[in-house]
Write a protein that holds these residues in place. Structure first.
Motif, mmCIF file in Angstrom:
data_model
loop_
_atom_site.group_PDB
_atom_site.id
_atom_site.type_symbol
_atom_site.label_atom_id
_atom_site.label_comp_id
_atom_site.label_asym_id
_atom_site.label_seq_id
_atom_site.Cartn_x
_atom_site.Cartn_y
_atom_site.Cartn_z
ATOM 1 N N ASP A 1 0.819 -1.224 0.000
ATOM 2 C CA ASP A 1 0.000 0.000 0.000
ATOM 3 C C ASP A 1 0.850 1.269 0.000
ATOM 4 O OD1 ASP A 1 -2.298 -1.547 0.082
ATOM 5 O OD2 ASP A 1 -2.188 -1.719 2.270
ATOM 6 N N THR B 1 3.287 4.333 -1.128
ATOM 7 C CA THR B 1 3.479 5.101 -2.357
ATOM 8 C C THR B 1 4.931 4.931 -2.814
ATOM 9 O OG1 THR B 1 4.197 7.073 -1.185
ATOM 10 C CG2 THR B 1 1.811 6.827 -1.571
ATOM 11 N N GLU C 1 7.068 7.253 -3.228
ATOM 12 C CA GLU C 1 7.923 8.106 -2.389
ATOM 13 C C GLU C 1 8.231 7.414 -1.051
ATOM 14 O OE1 GLU C 1 5.179 9.177 -3.923
ATOM 15 O OE2 GLU C 1 6.097 10.486 -5.437
ATOM 16 N N GLU C 2 7.179 6.780 -0.491
ATOM 17 C CA GLU C 2 7.395 6.097 0.796
ATOM 18 C C GLU C 2 8.367 4.927 0.639
ATOM 19 O OE1 GLU C 2 3.118 6.902 3.014
ATOM 20 O OE2 GLU C 2 3.281 5.295 1.535
#
Lengths: 106, 269
Positions: free
Chosen positions: B231, B233, B235-236
């Motif tokens: 789940d 992103t 960027e994460e």
């Protein structure tokens, strides 16, 4: 530990069967392993490891020497056999005057 | 480059030429051919050759191990070159494989019955052998399945503490050589290995080391979970990747890590 089947003059069926069993049961026994030294230092390879030994008379003096390949740059170190169970400190194997390298190891 | 065979040709003065790729009789680099099936993709990498007259025809052949743990034989020709199409070694009509990966062939009459047997190291460690039961005078070996000759050493998980003083024998990724090293008439085995020595950084007490190791391990688990979070992103995930790299850099603050390998000698009794 059976190493060679002794040749006997009288070799009936029973003797042949015993010999066959001796081969089937072949097993080796070893002394506890020891780490080899070259000079005063334990033989070791550079990071990331992967020591690959070879025992061969590379300098033609009649004594087999220890060669140890490694992952790093595919280099091989030679530990000259000094006799009486002693090896000299390691030196890189040379090829055409430069340290030998085997590409793509391994 | 992986999977090719290199030769350091000997020179008349006793020296060697630089490594050169070994070609087959087709003048192309010798390599184990692989099919389209992905299961064969590891058959031609991490190759480990040994030269021996496998089929007793007077020419040296190449017996080759690989990542997959199987063995191929390139038949030698009288001109010193090798047939580019190798034979996969089998036992009981199945591919002959070691236990573990990274087969490492050494061919010798191990049981002194007059024919050539096959010995090998393994990624698991230890030494295995496949007995040739073709019998004396038979040209081509007929091999039994591999059995343990020297059991693998105690396995060490990556990241576990391992002191050089604690070593009692070879660890993993064994590479072997067989010869009568001490000239007593019995064959001995040289075993090379690969391991990661891991000890507390200089100056740290045992308690300090353990505390930092536990904390680091927790951070690593959390970061790994973040990297694999479906789940998350992009960027994460990128941020988690950076934290992961940073964690490994900081590990050297409390751990001395030494990746190396040693050579062990097993003298036969």
């Amino acid at each position: 530990m059976p190493r060679l089947i002794p040749f006997v003059a009288v070799c009936g069926a029973a003797a042949l069967a015993a010999a066959a069993n001796a081969v089937a049961a072949f097993a080796a026994e070893f002394e506890p392993p020891v780490r080899l030294k070259g000079g005063d230092a334990v033989v070791r390879v550079e990071s990331p490891g992967y020591a690959a030994p070879c025992w061969s008379d590379v300098d033609g003096d009649g004594l087999k020497d220890l060669l140890v390949g490694q992952f790093n740059q595919g280099k091989i170190r030679v530990f000259k056999n000094l006799g009486e169970g002693k090896l000299a400190a390691g030196k890189w194997l040379k090829a055409e005057g430069a340290t030998a390298q085997v590409p793509g190891v391994w | 480059m992986a999977g090719l065979f290199q030769v350091l040709w000997g020179q008349p003065d006793g020296g060697f030429k630089k490594a050169a790729v070994l070609n087959g009789t087709d003048d192309k680099p010798l390599i184990i051919p692989i099919g389209d099936d992905s299961k064969y993709q590891v058959e031609n990498i991490c190759t480990r050759p040994t030269a021996v007259d496998w089929d007793s025809d007077g020419d040296l052949d190449l017996v080759v191990g690989n990542f997959a743990g199987s063995f191929y034989v390139f038949s030698g020709q009288p001109n010193g070159k090798f047939d580019p199409q190798p034979q996969l070694l089998q036992s009981n009509n199945q591919p002959l494989k070691i236990v573990g990966m990274h087969s490492d062939p050494f061919v010798i009459d191990w049981d002194h019955d007059g024919d050539l047997d096959l010995l090998s190291g393994s990624s698991n460690g230890g030494v295995q052998w496949a007995e040739n039961h073709a019998g004396e005078g038979q040209k081509r070996p007929v091999l039994k399945a591999f059995q343990t000759l020297i059991a693998p050493g105690k396995s060490v998980e990556y990241g576990a503490r391992l002191s050089e003083k604690a070593l009692t024998g070879p660890t993993t990724s064994t590479r072997i050589w067989v010869d009568d090293v001490n000239n007593d008439g019995k064959l001995d085995i040289l075993v090379g290995d690969s391991l990661t020595l891991l000890e507390p950084a200089t100056g740290l007490s045992e308690a300090e080391y353990k505390e930092r190791q536990v904390k680091w391990q927790k951070n690593l688990q959390a970061t790994s979970a973040a990297m694999n979070d479906p789940d998350a992103t992009a960027e994460e995930r990128q941020a988690a990747n950076l934290r992961f790299s940073d964690l490994y850099r900081k590990r050297s603050e409390f751990v001395n890590e030494d990746r190396t390998g040693f050579v062990w000698l097993y003298l036969q009794k």
